[in-house]
Write an enzyme that holds these catalytic residues in place. Structure first.
Site, short mmCIF file in Angstrom:
data_model
loop_
_atom_site.label_atom_id
_atom_site.label_comp_id
_atom_site.label_asym_id
_atom_site.label_seq_id
_atom_site.Cartn_x
_atom_site.Cartn_y
_atom_site.Cartn_z
N ASP A 1 4.73 -6.53 9.69
CA ASP A 1 5.75 -6.22 10.70
C ASP A 1 5.69 -7.20 11.86
OD1 ASP A 1 6.87 -4.11 9.36
OD2 ASP A 1 5.60 -2.60 10.31
N THR B 1 -1.18 7.44 -0.83
CA THR B 1 -2.44 7.31 -1.59
C THR B 1 -3.26 6.11 -1.15
OG1 THR B 1 -1.41 5.90 -3.24
CG2 THR B 1 -1.27 8.28 -3.62
N ASP C 1 0.22 -3.85 12.29
CA ASP C 1 0.73 -4.14 10.94
C ASP C 1 1.10 -5.62 10.87
OD1 ASP C 1 2.68 -4.54 8.78
OD2 ASP C 1 2.41 -2.39 8.49
N ARG D 1 0.85 -1.19 0.00
CA ARG D 1 0.00 0.00 0.00
C ARG D 1 0.88 1.23 0.00
NH1 ARG D 1 -4.56 0.12 4.53
NH2 ARG D 1 -2.78 0.57 5.82
C1 PRP Z 1 -1.08 -4.96 4.40
C2 PRP Z 1 -1.88 -6.26 4.43
C3 PRP Z 1 -2.68 -6.15 3.16
C4 PRP Z 1 -2.93 -4.68 3.05
C5 PRP Z 1 -4.35 -4.42 3.45
O1 PRP Z 1 -0.01 -5.07 3.58
O2 PRP Z 1 -1.08 -7.39 4.49
O3 PRP Z 1 -1.98 -6.62 2.03
O4 PRP Z 1 -2.04 -4.03 3.95
O5 PRP Z 1 -4.68 -3.12 3.25
P1 PRP Z 1 -5.75 -2.63 2.18
O6 PRP Z 1 -6.95 -3.50 2.35
O7 PRP Z 1 -6.00 -1.21 2.58
O8 PRP Z 1 -5.14 -2.75 0.82
P2 PRP Z 1 1.09 -3.90 3.41
O9 PRP Z 1 0.71 -3.00 2.29
O10 PRP Z 1 1.31 -3.26 4.76
O11 PRP Z 1 2.35 -4.68 2.92
P3 PRP Z 1 3.21 -5.83 3.65
O12 PRP Z 1 2.36 -7.08 3.67
O13 PRP Z 1 4.38 -5.97 2.73
O14 PRP Z 1 3.58 -5.37 5.02
N1 URA Z 2 -2.51 -3.61 6.98
C1 URA Z 2 -2.16 -4.13 8.18
O1 URA Z 2 -1.18 -4.87 8.29
N2 URA Z 2 -2.91 -3.82 9.25
C2 URA Z 2 -3.98 -3.02 9.18
O2 URA Z 2 -4.64 -2.78 10.21
C3 URA Z 2 -4.32 -2.48 7.93
C4 URA Z 2 -3.57 -2.81 6.85
#
Ligand code: PRP
Ligand code: URA
Length: 209
Positions: A203, A108, A200, A104
């Site tokens: 993380d 944006t 997160d 994400r």
């Molecule tokens: C997190 C999660 C989803 C996304 C959800 O990933 O694992 O993929 O956010 O958010 P959304 O419904 O608003 O799209 P992130 O973008 O943090 O990436 P990561 O898994 O690499 O930490």
């Molecule tokens: N992605 C995450 O990992 N946690 C949230 O709460 C939203 C998006």
């Protein structure tokens, strides 16, 4: 809500509660994500088609059932979806695994694709998309659109925690895709994190913060 399945099994609820706790370690969080995914796999696959076969037991011929229909693929959304793969494979070891990398954009909130590797025969498979968090729904919508462009017609989406905003957005864009989750939370905060959520997921799984 139609096409939304929230699993209320006590073991699933218990494990999700432990995952929410900010004091839960990375090691425990990873184990819990895997165990919860395994329990959810049992429910997500409940309506898979079966066919009757005859099998010779040591005693007699048994008319019994085995899975039929299309083969399965699971597609974790990188990176946090990786935490759900082992649990799924422990119940459906014959599934192939594809990967879609999305993150994400923090400004944006748009889902940006950075990686994709799918099984060659993905169009002939039923697909379960994995991602622990359904927040705005941007990542889920992008992943499902991408898979549909590859010709896949039967897609399920499985997450641990969903926000109503994400459920509505995914339903609006892809009403044919059932959503399976372990908890439907309250809402998103101003940074599009799920309240109360678990923080997160990436993380917490990989210890990067
Ligand atoms: C997190 C999660 C989803 C996304 C959800 O990933 O694992 O993929 O956010 O958010 P959304 O419904 O608003 O799209 P992130 O973008 O943090 O990436 P990561 O898994 O690499 O930490
Ligand atoms: N992605 C995450 O990992 N946690 C949230 O709460 C939203 C998006």
């Amino acid at each position: 809500m139609e096409n939304l399945f929230v699993f209320d099994h006590p073991l699933i609820q218990h494990k999700i509660s432990l995952m929410r706790d900010k004091h839960t370690s990375t090691k425990e969080f990873r184990e819990l994500a895997s165990e919860t995914s395994m329990l959810m796999a049992y429910e997500v696959t409940r309506d898979l088609p079966v066919e009757e076969v005859e099998i010779e037991t040591p005693i007699a011929i048994a008319k019994t059932k085995v899975l039929s229909g299309k083969k399965l693929a699971i597609v974790p959304i990188l990176r946090a979806g990786l935490g759900m793969v082992d649990g799924m494979l422990s119940l459906i070891p014959m599934a192939k695994v594809g990967h879609i990398g999305l993150y994400r954009d923090p400004e944006t909130l748009e889902a940006i694709e950075y990686y994709c590797k799918l099984p060659e025969d993905i169009a002939d498979r039923d697909v379960i998309v994995l991602d622990p968090m359904l927040a705005t729904g941007g990542s889920a919508i992008a992943a499902v659109s991408f898979l549909k462009d590859k010709g896949i017609t039967n897609i399920r989406y499985m997450c641990l925690i969903a926000a109503p905003e994400g459920v509505n957005a995914l339903h609006d864009s892809h009403p044919d895709v059932p959503i399976f989750c372990a908890a439907l939370d309250e809402k998103l905060n101003e940074n599009a994190y799920i309240i109360p959520g678990l923080g997160d997921a990436g993380d917490r799984l990989f210890g990067t913060k």
